[in-house]
Design an enzyme around this catalytic site. Structure first.
Site, PDB file in Angstrom:
ATOM      1  N   TRP A  97      -2.848  -2.608  -1.750  1.00  0.00           N
ATOM      2  CA  TRP A  97      -2.555  -4.031  -1.922  1.00  0.00           C
ATOM      3  C   TRP A  97      -3.463  -4.719  -0.916  1.00  0.00           C
ATOM      4  O   TRP A  97      -3.284  -4.575   0.290  1.00  0.00           O
ATOM      5  CB  TRP A  97      -1.081  -4.314  -1.626  1.00  0.00           C
ATOM      6  CG  TRP A  97      -0.695  -5.726  -1.911  1.00  0.00           C
ATOM      7  CD1 TRP A  97      -0.351  -6.247  -3.133  1.00  0.00           C
ATOM      8  CD2 TRP A  97      -0.615  -6.805  -0.977  1.00  0.00           C
ATOM      9  NE1 TRP A  97      -0.067  -7.586  -3.005  1.00  0.00           N
ATOM     10  CE2 TRP A  97      -0.213  -7.966  -1.703  1.00  0.00           C
ATOM     11  CE3 TRP A  97      -0.831  -6.930   0.389  1.00  0.00           C
ATOM     12  CZ2 TRP A  97      -0.036  -9.207  -1.107  1.00  0.00           C
ATOM     13  CZ3 TRP A  97      -0.648  -8.180   1.001  1.00  0.00           C
ATOM     14  CH2 TRP A  97      -0.255  -9.293   0.245  1.00  0.00           C
ATOM     15  N   ASN A 120      -1.765   1.984   5.779  1.00  0.00           N
ATOM     16  CA  ASN A 120      -0.891   0.924   5.292  1.00  0.00           C
ATOM     17  C   ASN A 120      -0.554   0.050   6.485  1.00  0.00           C
ATOM     18  O   ASN A 120       0.003   0.542   7.466  1.00  0.00           O
ATOM     19  CB  ASN A 120       0.385   1.535   4.690  1.00  0.00           C
ATOM     20  CG  ASN A 120       1.433   0.482   4.371  1.00  0.00           C
ATOM     21  OD1 ASN A 120       1.100  -0.696   4.192  1.00  0.00           O
ATOM     22  ND2 ASN A 120       2.683   0.888   4.312  1.00  0.00           N
ATOM     23  N   GLY A 121      -0.918  -1.230   6.413  1.00  0.00           N
ATOM     24  CA  GLY A 121      -0.632  -2.131   7.531  1.00  0.00           C
ATOM     25  C   GLY A 121      -1.790  -3.080   7.737  1.00  0.00           C
ATOM     26  O   GLY A 121      -2.647  -3.230   6.860  1.00  0.00           O
ATOM     27  N   GLU A 157       7.653 -14.910 -10.864  1.00  0.00           N
ATOM     28  CA  GLU A 157       6.897 -13.753 -10.396  1.00  0.00           C
ATOM     29  C   GLU A 157       6.449 -12.838 -11.518  1.00  0.00           C
ATOM     30  O   GLU A 157       5.419 -12.194 -11.402  1.00  0.00           O
ATOM     31  CB  GLU A 157       7.650 -12.970  -9.306  1.00  0.00           C
ATOM     32  CG  GLU A 157       8.840 -12.162  -9.771  1.00  0.00           C
ATOM     33  CD  GLU A 157       9.452 -11.321  -8.645  1.00  0.00           C
ATOM     34  OE1 GLU A 157      10.677 -11.288  -8.545  1.00  0.00           O
ATOM     35  OE2 GLU A 157       8.698 -10.716  -7.873  1.00  0.00           O
ATOM     36  N   LYS A 187      12.487 -15.087 -10.103  1.00  0.00           N
ATOM     37  CA  LYS A 187      12.352 -13.989 -11.058  1.00  0.00           C
ATOM     38  C   LYS A 187      11.405 -14.383 -12.176  1.00  0.00           C
ATOM     39  O   LYS A 187      10.517 -13.644 -12.546  1.00  0.00           O
ATOM     40  CB  LYS A 187      13.737 -13.640 -11.611  1.00  0.00           C
ATOM     41  CG  LYS A 187      13.983 -12.218 -11.929  1.00  0.00           C
ATOM     42  CD  LYS A 187      14.405 -11.347 -10.785  1.00  0.00           C
ATOM     43  CE  LYS A 187      13.619 -11.494  -9.531  1.00  0.00           C
ATOM     44  NZ  LYS A 187      14.137 -10.837  -8.391  1.00  0.00           N
ATOM     45  N   CYS A 193       0.851  -1.181   0.000  1.00  0.00           N
ATOM     46  CA  CYS A 193       0.000   0.000   0.000  1.00  0.00           C
ATOM     47  C   CYS A 193       0.890   1.235   0.000  1.00  0.00           C
ATOM     48  O   CYS A 193       1.832   1.343   0.787  1.00  0.00           O
ATOM     49  CB  CYS A 193      -0.947   0.099   1.192  1.00  0.00           C
ATOM     50  SG  CYS A 193      -2.180  -1.194   1.214  1.00  0.00           S
ATOM     51  N   ARG A 209       3.892  -0.311  -4.722  1.00  0.00           N
ATOM     52  CA  ARG A 209       3.620  -0.865  -3.400  1.00  0.00           C
ATOM     53  C   ARG A 209       2.266  -1.576  -3.350  1.00  0.00           C
ATOM     54  O   ARG A 209       1.914  -2.194  -2.342  1.00  0.00           O
ATOM     55  CB  ARG A 209       3.641   0.249  -2.359  1.00  0.00           C
ATOM     56  CG  ARG A 209       4.963   0.982  -2.295  1.00  0.00           C
ATOM     57  CD  ARG A 209       4.884   2.111  -1.296  1.00  0.00           C
ATOM     58  NE  ARG A 209       4.736   1.589   0.037  1.00  0.00           N
ATOM     59  CZ  ARG A 209       5.726   1.360   0.878  1.00  0.00           C
ATOM     60  NH1 ARG A 209       6.961   1.633   0.518  1.00  0.00           N
ATOM     61  NH2 ARG A 209       5.511   0.880   2.075  1.00  0.00           N
ATOM     62  N   LYS A 260       5.846  -4.317  -4.003  1.00  0.00           N
ATOM     63  CA  LYS A 260       7.180  -4.142  -3.444  1.00  0.00           C
ATOM     64  C   LYS A 260       7.031  -3.684  -1.994  1.00  0.00           C
ATOM     65  O   LYS A 260       6.019  -3.121  -1.637  1.00  0.00           O
ATOM     66  CB  LYS A 260       7.918  -3.074  -4.258  1.00  0.00           C
ATOM     67  CG  LYS A 260       9.408  -3.320  -4.279  1.00  0.00           C
ATOM     68  CD  LYS A 260      10.074  -2.566  -5.385  1.00  0.00           C
ATOM     69  CE  LYS A 260      11.542  -2.826  -5.368  1.00  0.00           C
ATOM     70  NZ  LYS A 260      11.890  -4.130  -5.936  1.00  0.00           N
ATOM     71  N   HIS A 312      16.232 -37.763  -7.356  1.00  0.00           N
ATOM     72  CA  HIS A 312      15.521 -38.205  -6.154  1.00  0.00           C
ATOM     73  C   HIS A 312      14.045 -37.804  -6.206  1.00  0.00           C
ATOM     74  O   HIS A 312      13.398 -37.687  -5.176  1.00  0.00           O
ATOM     75  CB  HIS A 312      16.207 -37.654  -4.907  1.00  0.00           C
ATOM     76  CG  HIS A 312      17.636 -38.113  -4.794  1.00  0.00           C
ATOM     77  ND1 HIS A 312      17.967 -39.407  -4.513  1.00  0.00           N
ATOM     78  CD2 HIS A 312      18.797 -37.460  -5.014  1.00  0.00           C
ATOM     79  CE1 HIS A 312      19.284 -39.539  -4.527  1.00  0.00           C
ATOM     80  NE2 HIS A 312      19.810 -38.360  -4.837  1.00  0.00           N
ATOM     81  N   GLU A 360      17.285 -17.788  -7.374  1.00  0.00           N
ATOM     82  CA  GLU A 360      16.933 -16.424  -7.768  1.00  0.00           C
ATOM     83  C   GLU A 360      16.364 -16.407  -9.195  1.00  0.00           C
ATOM     84  O   GLU A 360      15.380 -15.714  -9.473  1.00  0.00           O
ATOM     85  CB  GLU A 360      18.173 -15.513  -7.641  1.00  0.00           C
ATOM     86  CG  GLU A 360      17.983 -14.087  -8.084  1.00  0.00           C
ATOM     87  CD  GLU A 360      16.796 -13.389  -7.448  1.00  0.00           C
ATOM     88  OE1 GLU A 360      16.268 -13.858  -6.440  1.00  0.00           O
ATOM     89  OE2 GLU A 360      16.374 -12.354  -8.009  1.00  0.00           O
TER      90      GLU A 360
END
Ligand code: F6R
Length: 609
Positions: A73, A97-98, A487, A484, A2, A27, A604, A503, A480
């Protein structure tokens, strides 16, 4: 998560808020909204989706010099206009935000006072709570409300009878503010302040900032004035713009050689030999000399940088190192004492789980060192020691330059401390430092292979599953590469230690399944090539990444595509190999027609648990 912004001043508030929301959109982008004081009272406008949708809804005649804006968000309550911020109750209109953890219990109590929510959000309950305490004294209402709220929050609050004033308070979630001739601005992060000032402050937790057109006053909850600590802004506007690139991600991938220079150069002191120097960072050798155990805690990509850090530290410092997912670590009752060094890695410096891991480490008496990009962020402020990566603002949700800058930070730390612990000679550390200084140039050479990657990515576009395999540093990097790709391209992918395939996972390798095989590490090269042959024998479409000096060892037909990184010491291969993986993710997402910079469901700066 947010983005929030508030403005009070002499510009058109709706313009300031829209620009700020566009800058903070990374965000969260489920919905957006603003509320402004107008001559007819507070006017609120909200829209589902991106800030552009909100912009289309704003009446041109909306005149105001003071307002608040939010880009969401979703946490509590689905993505709908009703759940979009700002939320109002009585005289209170606010953005948040939270997460308010006890909102359910509060909602029940408030129901008895006749206040019924119209949304499914925890935020509306906070608006109702503040309104229930408000009798004309904002500070007193905020103080009473805060004593009842559990969870994390940053609020910007308007009271309808206090025209052109914004009240702000935070716990956990970030809020920064600045003042300029044009007015006063408060926002979730510094990116939204860049156009107004070169100085800002972080609002301390549980203190209240009041913004008016010409001043920001900060007090504690009893009204005692507090002088905020001013910080300098070293990023300029252009650092936060696309500068001709189609996406922020592509721009940030290209910025890596420069970002690395900014991480390395300030610590590269030329004396009789090259040795990283942390005098200006205030990080003493003692920190590592005293450590008997190192724990690296972080989330996502930052945690993947830690996986590389662990291999380097164990190899060169000969200290036991573990890498912990911060969200697990914080609830795991870890074994730490004064001889433990906990390294927190975070681009934003605000990730809620990493912050909680830091606080737990301190509580248990461990020393803490953070590797952070955003100056003055919570993790940076609360750690015993900070190593800033200086990578510049990272706007794309998928982290690229912050990751390689975090890697560089680990290399610097390891080289310095391996020397001070007597594990490396002057000559050895000097030669490693020269290799480190050369990685930017190697990354540039990989960037020149863009067209090859574009073609390759076109071929990957229809894939449903994709595997990354590697050993040692390559396995850490594979993790990584996988995050990438998934997402931003939404292709399911997994990273596997190449030796582990047989395995279980080998059953998933069938004709045409893409496997990206990293084989840059000399000591495990023959083993890696055997694993490549195993997947090739099952029909996989293999993309093989090796160092230039291994060309001769690559047999005809072993792979569908062979990507080469420049020759050099294996230990530094992750930098240039990472660029290939980032470009593959980028172009695959682009060819799939997706929103590269703002992938679905993500955001983010994850400031909630
Ligand atoms: C992935 C990505 C995330 C972040 C993670 C931690 O591309 O960006 O996995 O790395 O959310 O964020 P910071 O580094 O801000 O703590």
């Amino acid at each position: 998560m947010c983005g929030i912004i508030g403005f009070c001043g002499y510009l058109d508030a709706k313009d300031v808020l829209l620009k700020g929301l566009a800058e903070l959109e990374y965000r969260g982008y489920d919905s957006a909204g603003i509320a402004c004081f107008t001559k007819d009272g507070i006017k609120t406008i909200r829209a589902v989706g991106k800030v552009a949708n909100l912009a289309n809804r704003l009446p041109a005649e909306l005149e105001s010099g003071c307002g608040i804006g939010h880009t969401r968000w979703a946490t509590h309550g689905g993505v709908s206009e009703q759940n979009a911020h700002p939320h109002s109750c009585g005289k209170v209109t606010l953005i948040h935000n939270g997460i308010i953890e006890n909102y359910h219990e509060l909602a029940k109590e408030l129901e008895e006072t006749g206040r019924l929510p119209v949304s499914q959000t925890d935020t509306e309950i906070a608006a109702m709570l503040i309104d229930s305490f408000y009798e004309g004294d904002a500070l007193s209402a905020i103080k009473k409300a805060v004593s009842r709220l559990e969870g994390a929050y940053a609020f910007c609050i308007l009271f309808s009878d206090q025209k052109d004033a914004i009240y702000c308070i935070r716990k956990g979630s970030p809020l920064v503010a600045c003042q300029s001739e044009e007015g006063c601005v408060v926002a979730s992060d510094m990116v939204a302040l860049l156009r107004y000032s070169k100085e800002y402050f972080v609002l301390p937790e549980f203190q209240v900032a009041k913004l008016t057109k010409h001043s920001i006053t900060v007090t504690d909850l009893d009204g005692e004035p507090v002088a905020p600590v001013m910080l300098g802004i070293h990023w300029d506007m252009s650092a936060a713009q696309k500068n001709g690139f189609k996406h922020y991600m592509l721009k940030e991938i290209h910025e890596q050689p420069e970002a690395l220079r900014r991480t390395i150069a300030p610590r590269m002191k030329k004396g009789e030999f090259l040795l990283p120097d942390f005098t200006e960072d205030g990080i003493p050798d003692k920190l590592f000399l005293d450590a008997k155990r190192i724990v690296i805690a972080a989330c996502g990509t930052a945690m993947h940088a830690g996986l590389i850090g662990k291999i380097l530290m164990e190899r060169l410092l000969r200290l036991p190192v573990s890498v912990e997912i911060a969200s697990e670590f914080r609830y795991a009752d870890p074994i730490l004492d004064e001889h433990s060094l906990v390294i927190l890695v975070s681009q934003s410096g605000e990730t809620a789980d990493t912050l909680a891991a830091l606080r737990l480490a301190k509580e248990k008496g461990a020393k803490t060192l953070s590797v952070v990009n955003v100056k003055g962020s919570s993790i940076a402020r609360e750690s015993d020691y900070v190593l800033y990566t200086h990578a510049g603002p990272e706007i794309a949700v998928a982290s690229t330059k912050a990751y390689t800058a975090q890697l560089a930070a680990f290399y610097l730390l390891v080289l310095r401390f391996a020397y001070s612990m007597g594990k490396l000679s002057e000559q050895e550390v000097s030669s490693y430092m020269e290799e480190l200084a050369a990685v930017g140039g190697h990354m540039e050479q990989v960037l020149e292979q863009k067209d090859t990657i574009k073609e390759l990515s076109k071929r990957l576009t229809p894939s449903h599953d994709l595997f990354f395999i590697g050993r040692s540093l390559d396995y850490a990097l594979a993790a990584e590469g996988s995050i990438k790709l998934k997402e931003i391209s939404y292709i399911h992918s997994e990273a596997y230690a190449a030796g582990e395939l047989k395995h279980g996972t080998l059953s998933l390798i069938t004709g045409g399944v893409p496997v990206i095989a990293l084989a840059t590490q000399e000591d495990v090269f023959p083993k890696m090539i055997s694993n490549v042959k195993e997947v090739r024998a099952r029909g996989a479409m293999v993309v093989l990444i090796t160092k230039e000096d291994n060309n001769a060892a690559i047999e005809q037909g072993i792979c569908s595509e062979h990507l080469i990184i420049p020759a050099g010491n294996d230990m530094f291969a992750p930098f240039s190999a990472a660029v290939y993986l980032q470009l593959i993710a980028y172009y695959t997402s682009m060819y799939r027609g997706l929103d590269v910079d703002q992938p679905r469901n993500l955001a983010k700066s994850v400031t909630v648990e």
